[in-house]
Motif scaffolding. Structure first.
Motif, PDB file in Angstrom:
ATOM      1  N   LEU A   1       3.071  11.321  11.644  1.00 13.15           N
ATOM      2  CA  LEU A   1       3.716  11.439  10.341  1.00 13.15           C
ATOM      3  C   LEU A   1       2.640  11.694   9.291  1.00 13.15           C
ATOM      4  CD1 LEU A   1       6.100   8.358  10.647  1.00 13.15           C
ATOM      5  CD2 LEU A   1       6.815  10.766  10.667  1.00 13.15           C
ATOM      6  N   THR A   2       3.015  12.416   8.241  1.00 13.03           N
ATOM      7  CA  THR A   2       2.105  12.679   7.133  1.00 13.03           C
ATOM      8  C   THR A   2       2.824  12.409   5.826  1.00 13.03           C
ATOM      9  OG1 THR A   2       0.970  14.396   8.410  1.00 13.03           O
ATOM     10  CG2 THR A   2       0.632  14.406   6.025  1.00 13.03           C
ATOM     11  N   ALA A   3       2.214  11.622   4.986  1.00 13.38           N
ATOM     12  CA  ALA A   3       2.807  11.315   3.687  1.00 13.38           C
ATOM     13  C   ALA A   3       2.703  12.519   2.760  1.00 13.38           C
ATOM     14  CB  ALA A   3       2.108  10.125   3.059  1.00 13.38           C
ATOM     15  N   GLU A   4       3.794  12.802   2.097  1.00 12.29           N
ATOM     16  CA  GLU A   4       3.776  13.810   1.044  1.00 12.29           C
ATOM     17  C   GLU A   4       3.198  13.186  -0.227  1.00 12.29           C
ATOM     18  OE1 GLU A   4       7.204  15.969  -1.491  1.00 12.29           O
ATOM     19  OE2 GLU A   4       7.333  16.286   0.673  1.00 12.29           O
ATOM     20  N   HIS A   5       3.484  11.899  -0.395  1.00 14.46           N
ATOM     21  CA  HIS A   5       3.020  11.173  -1.584  1.00 14.46           C
ATOM     22  C   HIS A   5       3.031   9.676  -1.282  1.00 14.46           C
ATOM     23  CE1 HIS A   5       2.821   9.808  -5.777  1.00 14.46           C
ATOM     24  NE2 HIS A   5       3.791   8.986  -5.469  1.00 14.46           N
ATOM     25  N   MET A   6       1.973   8.970  -1.686  1.00 12.30           N
ATOM     26  CA  MET A   6       1.953   7.508  -1.628  1.00 12.30           C
ATOM     27  C   MET A   6       1.284   6.994  -2.890  1.00 12.30           C
ATOM     28  SD  MET A   6       1.020   6.389   2.286  1.00 12.30           S
ATOM     29  CE  MET A   6      -0.507   7.293   2.458  1.00 12.30           C
ATOM     30  N   GLU A   7       1.863   5.971  -3.480  1.00 11.87           N
ATOM     31  CA  GLU A   7       1.265   5.317  -4.636  1.00 11.87           C
ATOM     32  C   GLU A   7       1.399   3.813  -4.446  1.00 11.87           C
ATOM     33  OE1 GLU A   7       1.658   5.111  -9.489  1.00 11.87           O
ATOM     34  OE2 GLU A   7       2.611   6.755  -8.404  1.00 11.87           O
ATOM     35  N   THR A   8       0.285   3.110  -4.531  1.00 11.29           N
ATOM     36  CA  THR A   8       0.270   1.669  -4.312  1.00 11.29           C
ATOM     37  C   THR A   8      -0.295   0.974  -5.538  1.00 11.29           C
ATOM     38  OG1 THR A   8      -0.131   2.020  -1.947  1.00 11.29           O
ATOM     39  CG2 THR A   8      -0.523  -0.194  -2.811  1.00 11.29           C
ATOM     40  N   LYS A   9       0.375  -0.080  -5.957  1.00  9.65           N
ATOM     41  CA  LYS A   9      -0.110  -0.958  -7.021  1.00  9.65           C
ATOM     42  C   LYS A   9      -0.343  -2.324  -6.390  1.00  9.65           C
ATOM     43  CE  LYS A   9       1.149  -3.064 -11.416  1.00  9.65           C
ATOM     44  NZ  LYS A   9       2.256  -3.468 -12.273  1.00  9.65           N
ATOM     45  N   ALA A  10      -1.438  -2.984  -6.772  1.00 12.44           N
ATOM     46  CA  ALA A  10      -1.734  -4.321  -6.273  1.00 12.44           C
ATOM     47  C   ALA A  10      -1.793  -5.278  -7.455  1.00 12.44           C
ATOM     48  CB  ALA A  10      -3.057  -4.335  -5.517  1.00 12.44           C
ATOM     49  N   ASP A  11      -0.870  -6.236  -7.500  1.00 11.99           N
ATOM     50  CA  ASP A  11      -0.890  -7.282  -8.521  1.00 11.99           C
ATOM     51  C   ASP A  11      -1.673  -8.463  -7.979  1.00 11.99           C
ATOM     52  OD1 ASP A  11       0.632  -5.884 -10.362  1.00 11.99           O
ATOM     53  OD2 ASP A  11       2.526  -6.836  -9.799  1.00 11.99           O
ATOM     54  N   VAL A  12      -2.768  -8.783  -8.642  1.00 11.76           N
ATOM     55  CA  VAL A  12      -3.659  -9.870  -8.233  1.00 11.76           C
ATOM     56  C   VAL A  12      -3.406 -11.055  -9.161  1.00 11.76           C
ATOM     57  CG1 VAL A  12      -6.073 -10.562  -7.928  1.00 11.76           C
ATOM     58  CG2 VAL A  12      -5.374  -8.201  -7.428  1.00 11.76           C
ATOM     59  N   THR A  13      -3.039 -12.199  -8.591  1.00 14.01           N
ATOM     60  CA  THR A  13      -2.733 -13.393  -9.380  1.00 14.01           C
ATOM     61  C   THR A  13      -3.937 -14.333  -9.403  1.00 14.01           C
ATOM     62  OG1 THR A  13      -0.400 -13.222  -8.806  1.00 14.01           O
ATOM     63  CG2 THR A  13      -1.160 -15.359  -9.599  1.00 14.01           C
ATOM     64  N   LEU A  14      -4.382 -14.637 -10.617  1.00 14.46           N
ATOM     65  CA  LEU A  14      -5.470 -15.585 -10.852  1.00 14.46           C
ATOM     66  C   LEU A  14      -4.856 -16.822 -11.498  1.00 14.46           C
ATOM     67  CD1 LEU A  14      -8.616 -16.037 -10.927  1.00 14.46           C
ATOM     68  CD2 LEU A  14      -8.502 -15.213 -13.290  1.00 14.46           C
ATOM     69  N   GLU A  15      -5.067 -17.989 -10.893  1.00 14.59           N
ATOM     70  CA  GLU A  15      -4.475 -19.222 -11.408  1.00 14.59           C
ATOM     71  C   GLU A  15      -5.537 -20.297 -11.581  1.00 14.59           C
ATOM     72  OE1 GLU A  15      -0.045 -19.739  -9.955  1.00 14.59           O
ATOM     73  OE2 GLU A  15      -1.402 -19.660  -8.227  1.00 14.59           O
ATOM     74  N   LYS A  16      -5.317 -21.139 -12.585  1.00 14.62           N
ATOM     75  CA  LYS A  16      -6.190 -22.287 -12.786  1.00 14.62           C
ATOM     76  C   LYS A  16      -5.895 -23.305 -11.696  1.00 14.62           C
ATOM     77  CE  LYS A  16      -8.027 -25.311 -16.332  1.00 14.62           C
ATOM     78  NZ  LYS A  16      -9.305 -25.364 -15.667  1.00 14.62           N
ATOM     79  N   GLN A  17      -6.949 -23.778 -11.061  1.00 17.96           N
ATOM     80  CA  GLN A  17      -6.827 -24.798 -10.016  1.00 17.96           C
ATOM     81  C   GLN A  17      -7.921 -25.828 -10.227  1.00 17.96           C
ATOM     82  OE1 GLN A  17      -6.898 -23.000  -6.112  1.00 17.96           O
ATOM     83  NE2 GLN A  17      -4.734 -22.507  -6.212  1.00 17.96           N
ATOM     84  N   GLY A  18      -7.522 -27.042 -10.555  1.00 16.14           N
ATOM     85  CA  GLY A  18      -8.510 -28.093 -10.782  1.00 16.14           C
ATOM     86  C   GLY A  18      -9.441 -27.726 -11.912  1.00 16.14           C
ATOM     87  N   ASP A  19     -10.734 -27.736 -11.629  1.00 12.62           N
ATOM     88  CA  ASP A  19     -11.746 -27.436 -12.635  1.00 12.62           C
ATOM     89  C   ASP A  19     -12.045 -25.948 -12.772  1.00 12.62           C
ATOM     90  OD1 ASP A  19     -12.004 -30.121 -13.082  1.00 12.62           O
ATOM     91  OD2 ASP A  19     -13.823 -30.355 -11.881  1.00 12.62           O
ATOM     92  N   GLY A  20     -11.427 -25.113 -11.938  1.00 12.04           N
ATOM     93  CA  GLY A  20     -11.754 -23.688 -11.972  1.00 12.04           C
ATOM     94  C   GLY A  20     -10.534 -22.811 -11.788  1.00 12.04           C
ATOM     95  N   PHE A  21     -10.786 -21.633 -11.295  1.00  8.42           N
ATOM     96  CA  PHE A  21      -9.743 -20.640 -11.071  1.00  8.42           C
ATOM     97  C   PHE A  21      -9.816 -20.144  -9.635  1.00  8.42           C
ATOM     98  CE2 PHE A  21     -10.240 -20.667 -15.593  1.00  8.42           C
ATOM     99  CZ  PHE A  21      -8.978 -20.412 -16.086  1.00  8.42           C
ATOM    100  N   ALA A  22      -8.682 -19.622  -9.150  1.00 12.30           N
ATOM    101  CA  ALA A  22      -8.628 -19.050  -7.804  1.00 12.30           C
ATOM    102  C   ALA A  22      -7.665 -17.871  -7.794  1.00 12.30           C
ATOM    103  CB  ALA A  22      -8.176 -20.092  -6.786  1.00 12.30           C
TER     104      ALA A  22
END
Length: 141
Positions: free
Chosen positions: A72-93
């Motif tokens: 198979l061959t894609a005619e078109h592909m578009e990908t978005k990646a939502d990256v979630t950063l959250e406060k955890q304890g004394d820092g972030f993850a």
């Protein structure tokens, strides 16, 4: 084996400081980043959006390979990646990444497309690197 690099510079404290990000290819050359672009929505970049771009690019290339193996061959592909950063304890993850793929793949049925996209999600090198929850919504046009 292939080795590429990115680099970052920083001057000052966490809130009043400023940084610059560069890539070996020159795609980014001293591009600004800082506290305000990371946490306050101001102009500039941040590590999470760069991880998102890298993950979206890696996943999409991996899917192209997997589609080709399935004749198979894609005619078109578009990908978005939502990256979630959250406060955890004394820092972030970074707690999750959600991939959203919209693709047109002639000859692919929904079940095959979803199976192959799932293989790309778990198999791309960036997915293997990240130790976080990665989800995927794949839409076949």
């Amino acid at each position: 084996m292939t080795t590429t690099s990115g680099s970052a510079k920083w001057q000052g404290g966490i809130k009043d400081g400023k940084g610059a990000i560069s890539t070996q290819s020159g795609a980014l050359n001293d591009y600004p980043y800082g506290f305000s672009s990371r946490f306050e929505g101001k102009a500039g970049s941040n590590p999470e959006e760069l991880i998102g771009a890298a993950h979206a690019a890696c996943f999409t290339m991996a899917l192209s390979l997997i589609l080709g193996e399935a004749k198979l061959t894609a005619e078109h592909m578009e990908t978005k990646a939502d990256v979630t950063l959250e406060k955890q304890g004394d820092g972030f993850a970074i707690t999750s990444i959600h991939l959203m793929l919209n693709a047109k793949v002639p000859g692919a049925d929904k079940a095959t497309f979803e199976e192959l996209a799932g293989k790309a999600k778990t198999g791309c090198p960036v997915s293997k690197l990240l130790n976080t929850k990665i989800t995927l919504d794949a839409t076949l046009q």
